[in-house]
Design an enzyme around this catalytic site. Structure first.
Site, PDB file in Angstrom:
ATOM      1  N   SER A 206       0.823  -1.207   0.000  1.00 25.07           N
ATOM      2  CA  SER A 206       0.000   0.000   0.000  1.00 25.07           C
ATOM      3  C   SER A 206       0.859   1.260   0.000  1.00 25.07           C
ATOM      4  O   SER A 206       0.347   2.361  -0.108  1.00 25.07           O
ATOM      5  CB  SER A 206      -0.942  -0.004   1.195  1.00 25.07           C
ATOM      6  OG  SER A 206      -0.205  -0.095   2.387  1.00 25.07           O
ATOM      7  N   CYS A 207       2.178   1.102   0.128  1.00 25.62           N
ATOM      8  CA  CYS A 207       3.086   2.242  -0.017  1.00 25.62           C
ATOM      9  C   CYS A 207       2.983   2.784  -1.444  1.00 25.62           C
ATOM     10  O   CYS A 207       2.591   2.072  -2.360  1.00 25.62           O
ATOM     11  CB  CYS A 207       4.529   1.822   0.235  1.00 25.62           C
ATOM     12  SG  CYS A 207       4.880   1.359   1.947  1.00 25.62           S
TER      13      CYS A 207
END
Lengths: 207, 165
Positions: free
Chosen positions: B28-29
């Site tokens: 999700s970075c």
């Protein structure tokens, strides 16, 4: 609250023993389910900087199936079970003897079977830990990802980065004797969860 | 071949010439890649969380701008400017912002990946930097390499192939 870096060796030892009891119970559950002996390693307890998490367990280059549960209650934690690609194959052969399941193309049944397997192992782990410590540890429903192991790990702990620079995890590896079943089970206490676990372990050891 | 720099979670790096910047293991970075094609200067930030306005400062953790979507862009552009980049010439591309775990039932809060992407897009919007493309969303882990010679990005995955952005 202390930074996790400042935990003492004796506290890490206590967490290692907790991991031993939890993972032992999980291995027994897996062994009963598969009808085959499962050996577990002595758990490792590590405190690492959040930034190092993507490199753990083989890092971004290793693909595994990860089943993830949040643990609520007296000691907030994350619990993860990882299975290697080869063991996903052999586990699914055992659980769902339908041919031709590939880890990269798991259908809904296969995903559900793996989640359930993770759920059983995770709950066995948590039951043993909660009973020993007389704490309430309530798992969420399991979620599954088959991807780079470093991504799965960092994803599970990312929300902890808001409050903590470091991550502590207790990892036990397990292995089947004949079938290629291998993987890890990890308890990742949040900073607050680690303190709660240590406080209860402290009482138990009469310290 | 010039420098090759790996940009870890929460970190950022800039480069000019013919080197390469990379982010490995994006879930999700968000990899925020900025490029000035005139000056051939590349900048890359590996953003972890949507906002710095959280409990972080209350907990006494020193603010590291590269960790947050709402603070990464400014220092990244400043460091690129040191290498000769002009903000007006800069273009952005984005990789990551996946949601790796989907729990059964409704999640009342949108995922960190979605919020990271939203926050990065907002910061680029208010800085007036156009977004040329993105490989984002879904539930796929990604790695990426940004080439300083032409701003190309190679996005790779473990099980879902590769794409040039």
């Amino acid at each position: 609250m202390r930074d996790l870096m400042h935990l003492q060796e004796i506290e890490l030892d206590a967490l290692r023993e907790l991991g031993n009891i939890g993972a032992g119970n999980a291995a027994t559950a897996l062994s009963k389910m598969l009808g085959e002996p499962i050996t577990i390693s002595v758990p490792e307890v590590k405190v690492v900087p959040m930034e190092a998490v993507p490199e753990l367990l083989g890092g971004p280059d290793r693909v595994m199936a990860g089943i993830y549960m949040k643990v609520f209650g007296d000691a907030p934690c994350k619990l993860l079970c990882f299975f290697s690609e080869e063991s996903v194959q052999s586990l699914l052969d055992l659980l769902l003897p339908a041919a031709g399941v590939r880890p990269e193309g798991l259908d809904e049944n296969a995903q559900s079977a793996l989640k359930e397997l993770g759920n059983i192992l995770g709950c066995a782990y948590l039951n043993a830990a909660a009973k020993l410590l007389n704490l309430s540890m309530i798992p969420s429903v399991p979620a599954l990802a088959v991807d780079m192991v470093g991504v799965i790990m960092s994803e599970a702990v990312l929300d902890m980065a808001e409050n903590s620079r470091h991550v502590i995890f207790i990892e036990a590896r397990f292995e089947g004797r004949s079938d290629p079943v291998d993987g890890s089970i990890l308890l990742v206490p949040e900073a607050e969860g680690a303190e709660a676990l240590i406080a209860r372990l402290h009482v138990l050891t009469g310290g | 071949m010039g420098h090759t720099l790996k940009v870890g979670m929460g970190d950022m790096a800039v480069l000019s010439g013919d080197g390469m910047l990379s982010c490995h293991g994006l879930g999700s970075c968000v990899a925020l890649a900025v490029y000035d094609p005139m000056a051939k200067v590349a900048g890359l930030a590996h953003v972890m969380l949507p906002t710095s306005k959280s409990a972080t400062r209350a907990h006494g953790i020193e603010l590291e701008p590269g960790r947050y979507a709402d603070t990464a862009l400014k220092p990244l552009l400043e460091r690129m400017a040191h290498l000769g980049a002009k903000k007006q010439a800069c273009r952005a591309k984005l990789v990551g912002a996946a949601t790796m775990f989907r729990f059964a039932g409704k999640d009342p809060q949108s995922s960190i990946g979605d919020r990271n992407l939203q926050a990065v897009l907002e910061s680029l919007g208010s800085a007036g930097i156009p977004v040329l493309g993105q490989v984002t969303g879904g539930s796929v882990g990604r790695s990426m390499e940004l080439y300083a010679s032409d701003g190309r990005i190679l996005v790779t995955t473990a099980l879902h192939g590769a794409v040039v952005l």
